[in-house]
Scaffold this motif. Structure first.
Motif, short mmCIF file in Angstrom:
data_model
loop_
_atom_site.label_atom_id
_atom_site.label_comp_id
_atom_site.label_asym_id
_atom_site.label_seq_id
_atom_site.Cartn_x
_atom_site.Cartn_y
_atom_site.Cartn_z
N GLY A 39 -12.98 12.15 -1.29
CA GLY A 39 -13.50 12.08 -0.18
C GLY A 39 -12.86 12.12 1.11
N SER A 40 -11.77 11.29 1.04
CA SER A 40 -10.66 11.27 2.14
C SER A 40 -10.00 12.47 2.14
N HIS A 41 -9.39 12.83 0.87
CA HIS A 41 -8.57 14.11 1.09
C HIS A 41 -9.33 15.18 1.49
N THR A 42 -10.44 15.35 1.23
CA THR A 42 -11.29 16.50 1.73
C THR A 42 -11.47 16.30 3.19
N PHE A 43 -11.66 15.16 3.64
CA PHE A 43 -12.10 15.21 5.26
C PHE A 43 -10.90 15.41 5.93
N ALA A 44 -9.73 15.01 5.34
CA ALA A 44 -8.24 15.11 6.14
C ALA A 44 -7.58 16.63 6.04
N ASN A 45 -8.13 17.24 5.09
CA ASN A 45 -7.43 18.41 4.71
C ASN A 45 -8.07 19.52 6.11
N GLY A 46 -6.82 20.06 6.71
CA GLY A 46 -6.83 20.70 7.70
C GLY A 46 -6.84 19.98 8.99
N LYS A 47 -6.93 18.79 9.19
CA LYS A 47 -6.84 17.99 10.35
C LYS A 47 -5.59 17.55 10.60
N PRO A 48 -5.23 17.22 11.92
CA PRO A 48 -3.83 16.36 12.12
C PRO A 48 -3.67 15.03 11.44
N LEU A 49 -3.96 14.76 10.23
CA LEU A 49 -3.91 13.46 9.33
C LEU A 49 -3.10 13.58 8.35
N GLU A 50 -2.35 12.47 8.12
CA GLU A 50 -1.67 12.24 6.96
C GLU A 50 -1.93 10.92 6.28
N LEU A 51 -2.22 11.03 4.99
CA LEU A 51 -2.60 9.82 4.14
C LEU A 51 -1.54 9.54 3.35
N LEU A 52 -0.87 8.11 3.51
CA LEU A 52 0.25 7.63 2.89
C LEU A 52 -0.32 6.70 1.83
N ALA A 53 -0.35 6.84 0.69
CA ALA A 53 -0.67 5.96 -0.39
C ALA A 53 0.21 4.70 -0.96
N GLY A 54 -0.14 3.93 -1.58
CA GLY A 54 0.94 2.95 -1.88
C GLY A 54 2.11 3.03 -2.59
N GLY A 55 2.03 3.86 -3.68
CA GLY A 55 3.23 4.22 -4.20
C GLY A 55 4.09 5.27 -3.18
N GLU A 56 3.56 6.16 -2.51
CA GLU A 56 4.34 6.83 -1.74
C GLU A 56 5.05 6.04 -0.71
N LEU A 57 4.48 5.19 -0.07
CA LEU A 57 4.89 3.89 0.87
C LEU A 57 6.14 3.33 0.10
N VAL A 58 5.96 2.86 -1.10
CA VAL A 58 7.22 1.94 -1.56
C VAL A 58 8.32 2.87 -1.76
N ASP A 59 7.89 4.14 -2.27
CA ASP A 59 9.25 5.24 -2.30
C ASP A 59 9.81 5.72 -1.19
N LEU A 60 9.13 5.63 0.05
CA LEU A 60 9.81 5.92 1.29
C LEU A 60 10.54 4.63 1.81
N LEU A 61 9.76 3.43 1.63
CA LEU A 61 10.67 2.25 2.08
C LEU A 61 12.15 2.16 1.25
N HIS A 62 12.26 2.33 0.04
CA HIS A 62 13.22 2.47 -0.80
C HIS A 62 14.37 3.64 -0.40
N ARG A 63 13.77 4.56 -0.22
CA ARG A 63 14.59 5.82 0.37
C ARG A 63 15.22 5.59 1.78
N HIS A 64 14.79 4.61 2.38
CA HIS A 64 15.37 4.45 3.90
C HIS A 64 15.92 3.03 3.93
N GLY A 65 16.40 2.59 2.80
CA GLY A 65 16.91 1.22 3.04
C GLY A 65 16.16 -0.14 3.08
N LEU A 66 14.86 0.23 3.06
CA LEU A 66 13.69 -0.89 3.19
C LEU A 66 13.32 -1.31 1.79
N ARG A 67 12.77 -2.56 1.92
CA ARG A 67 12.22 -2.77 0.53
C ARG A 67 10.98 -3.70 0.64
#
Length: 347
Positions: A138-166
């Motif tokens: 439901g969240s993805h459907t509403f966000a589709n086509g709008k200037p919104l980005e949804l960052l879930a937990g797994g993606e958050l942890v991955d981005l933290l690690h890729r940018h030197g954060l933990r």
């Protein structure tokens, strides 16, 4: 100076010779021992155990590590915004408002809708919702086509690690979504190739149902969930003349499933102003694994003003055979209006 005023949201006194002591609003022992753990030594800090303000600061650190200007907002009168960011990239950059949800359960669609309202109210270029958990269809459907980005937990942890954060989700986090069934991909399946005339772009989705209720969010196959957990239904690249395709292993559908509904909706990104009346001469080609055509199923044409329609559904009979029942129902509110009929919340 810019670090103090911009990064730390400090204020400069006009008469420093008249400064007086100020009582601190928050002392280190009130915060706990996670103030600097995302940048220090030791084990990965538990995102769930962090002080809320420290977690927001970590998200701001992430945006800065990604090359943006970012500051946490004040604890009140922030309009629901936790981090203000500015992407200096020409053309695609701009003002970004960020909301942080340190949840263990799936973020409800209402939070995504609220963020969209904030983006419009603040005149921002984009809204980002960051969570330690995840988002439902439901969240993805509403966000589709709008200037919104949804960052879930797994993606958050991955981005933290890729940018030197933990950071880690923590031992007390909610159970991860069910992993795909370890069984091999079904060898016996059919390909449903969908074609139509006209240049209208449509997203074709499938719902594995018991009656008119989908078995669960994971059994709604759409642009952000390309397969069911057991692999019985999954999206597939279309081969001309088809414009969309699904692979369905009817014999491997869950025993509780007695219906496979096919719906289509205007693609708000590729074709936001599309008129579904251009969805004509529509048909579904039933193909075997070698892509040999076994038969053709006619589908109702689209009607002007509608943005989503039910193409039809395959229904399991008492004999175990599957029959196709033509759809035709359309609605003007897109998937947001259509999905609640199948038990998917798009609030």
């Amino acid at each position: 100076m810019s670090c103090l005023a911009g990064g730390l949201r400090g204020q400069l006194a006009a008469r420093p010779d008249q400064l007086t002591a100020v009582r601190p609003a928050r002392r280190p022992h009130d915060v706990g021992n996670h103030v600097v753990t995302h940048g220090g030594d030791g084990e990965e800090p538990d995102l769930y155990a962090m002080d809320p303000l420290v977690f927001e600061a970590l998200v701001a650190d992430l945006f800065r590590a990604m090359g943006m200007q970012a500051v946490t907002t004040r604890s009140s009168n922030d309009g629901g915004v936790d981090v203000d960011a500015l992407d200096p990239t020409p053309i695609r950059g701009g003002k970004i408002v960020v909301q942080v949800k340190r949840y263990r359960n799936t973020v409800p669609p209402t939070a995504v809708r609220d963020l969209y309202g904030t983006v419009q109210h603040r005149g921002a270029n984009k809204g980002v919702l960051v969570t330690t958990s995840g988002f439902g269809p439901g969240s993805h459907t509403f966000a589709n086509g709008k200037p919104l980005e949804l960052l879930a937990g797994g993606e958050l942890v991955d981005l933290l690690h890729r940018h030197g954060l933990r950071g880690r989700p923590g031992d007390t986090a909610a159970p991860a979504p069910a992993a795909p069934d370890p069984r091999p991909e079904p060898e016996q399946y059919n390909v449903l190739g969908m074609s139509w005339t006209g240049r209208v772009a449509l997203d074709v989705c499938a719902l594995v149902c018991s009656g008119t209720r989908v078995l669960g969010d994971d059994y709604f196959v759409f642009f952000n969930n390309e397969r069911t957990p057991d692999g019985s239904v999954r999206a597939q690249d279309a081969t001309p003349p088809d414009k969309a395709a699904l692979r369905v292993a009817f014999d491997d559908l869950p025993p509780a499933a007695d219906r496979l509904a096919l719906v289509a909706a205007v693609d708000p990104v590729a074709n936001p102003d599309a008129d579904p009346s251009g969805f004509t001469d529509a048909r579904i080609r039933l193909l075997d694994p070698s892509m040999a055509e076994l038969g053709t199923l006619e589908v109702s044409d689209g009607r002007s003003g509608e943005t989503a329609l039910v193409l039809g559904s395959f229904r399991r009979r008492a004999s175990g055979d599957w029959d196709f029942v033509l759809g035709g129902r359309g609605c003007t509110g897109g998937l947001e209006q259509l999905l609640p009929d199948y038990g998917i919340a798009v609030e």
